[in-house]
Write a protein that holds these residues in place. Structure first.
Motif: not given
Length: 264
Positions: A192-196, A127-129, A158-171, A259-263
Motif C-alpha cells: 500500500x501507498x498513502x500520501x500523509x 519512479x515508484x511505478x 499514490x504512485x507519482x513519486x520516486x525512490x531508490x531502485x530495489x527499495x521495495x522488492x527485497x521487502x 515531503x520534498x525529499x524524493x517525492x
C-alpha cells in the motif's frame, strides 16, 4: 568571508585617510599590524574551511561507493539459483498444459531479470511505478510456484513519486520467503501507498509466520538486505524504514519518504 575582507580593506583605507590629514604615524602603524593579524587569522580560517570541504568530498565519495556496493549486493541477492530454477521449471510445465500462460510467464521472467540488471547501473531514483512493475513480475513468478497459497493485495493511493531502485522488492521477497509461505495455508501480502502530512507512506504487510523481534533466531532470515535498503533510503531520499513483527501474526515494513525529499 568576502564581506569581512571588504570591511577590513575599507577600515584600512579610512585609517590611511586619517593618517594623511593628521600624520599620526602610531595609529597608522597599529592599523597595519592589526590588519596583518586579521589577514593571518583569515588565512588559517580559509585553510580550515578547505580541510573541511576536502573531508566532506571524501565522505561523499565513500558514501557513493558504499551505495553502489549495496545496490550490487541486493541485485545479485535477488537472482538466486533456486528462484531461477523453480521459475523455469514452472514455465516448462506450463508450456505443456497452458501455452498462453507460459508465454506470459516468460515475459514476467524476462522483465524481472531486466530490472535486476538495470539496478546494477542505476544510481539515481526511479519512479515508484517502475518498482511496482518489478514487484508484480516477481510475484507473478512466485505465484506459479505457490498457487493459491500466495495472495497479493494492492492498495495504491499514490504512485507519482520516486525512490531508490530495489527499495521495495527485497521487502516483498522477505514477505514471501519468510512470511506467508512459512504457513501451510499460506497468506496474503498487502502493498500500500498513502500520501500523509509527513510524506509518502509505503507499507509491505503480510499475515504470515512473523518472528520475535526481541529474540535473535538462526532461521535463515537475512536482515542485511533490509539494512541496505534502510541505508539507501536515508542517503538518497531522506527516507525512513521501520519494521514490526509478531510471531504467528505477520510482519509490517513501513517506509516514509518525507515531503520534498524524493517525492515528486
Amino acid at each position: 568571508k568576502f564581506l569581512l575582507l571588504v570591511s577590513s580593506i575599507l577600515l584600512l583605507c579610512g585609517f590611511d585617510v586619517e593618517h594623511y590629514f593628521t600624520n599620526f604615524t602610531p595609529t597608522y602603524t597599529m592599523t597595519k599590524i592589526s590588519y596583518g593579524v586579521f589577514m593571518l587569522i583569515q588565512f588559517f580560517y580559509m585553510l580550515r574551511c578547505l580541510q573541511i570541504n576536502i573531508n566532506e568530498i571524501k565522505n561523499a565519495r565513500k558514501l557513493e561507493v558504499e551505495l553502489a556496493q549495496n545496490r550490487i549486493a541486493i541485485a545479485i541477492s535477488q537472482i538466486q539459483p533456486h528462484f531461477l530454477y523453480n521459475s523455469l521449471t514452472a514455465i516448462k510445465q506450463l508450456c505443456v498444459i497452458d501455452p498462453g500462460r507460459a508465454e506470459q510467464a516468460v515475459g514476467d521472467f524476462a522483465g524481472f531479470l531486466r530490472e535486476n540488471l538495470d539496478s546494477l547501473s542505476s544510481s539515481s531514483l526511479i519512479s515508484f511505478q517502475k518498482e511496482l512493475n518489478h514487484i508484480k513480475n516477481y510475484l507473478a513468478l512466485e505465484q506459479l510456484r505457490f498457487g493459491c497459497r500466495l495472495k497479493v493485495h494492492y492498495d495504491i493511493e499514490i504512485s507519482d513519486f520516486h525512490l531508490p531502485s530495489l527499495a521495495i522488492q527485497p521487502l516483498v521477497e522477505n514477505a514471501v520467503r519468510y512470511g506467508v509461505t512459512k504457513k501451510s495455508e499460506g497468506g496474503t501480502i498487502t502493498i500500500s501507498t498513502k500520501n500523509t502530512r509527513a510524506g509518502i507512506l509505503i507499507k509491505v504487510a503480510d499475515d504470515g509466520a512473523g518472528f520475535d523481534m526481541y529474540h535473535k533466531k538462526e532461521d535463515g532470515r537475512s536482515h542485511i538486505g533490509i539494512e541496505n535498503v534502510k541505508n539507501r533510503l536515508k542517503a538518497q531520499c531522506n527516507g525512513e524504514l521501520t519494521l514490526e513483527s509478531q510471531l504467528g501474526k505477520g510482519t509490517v515494513v513501513t517506509i516514509l519518504i518525507k515531503k520534498n525529499d524524493g517525492s515528486s
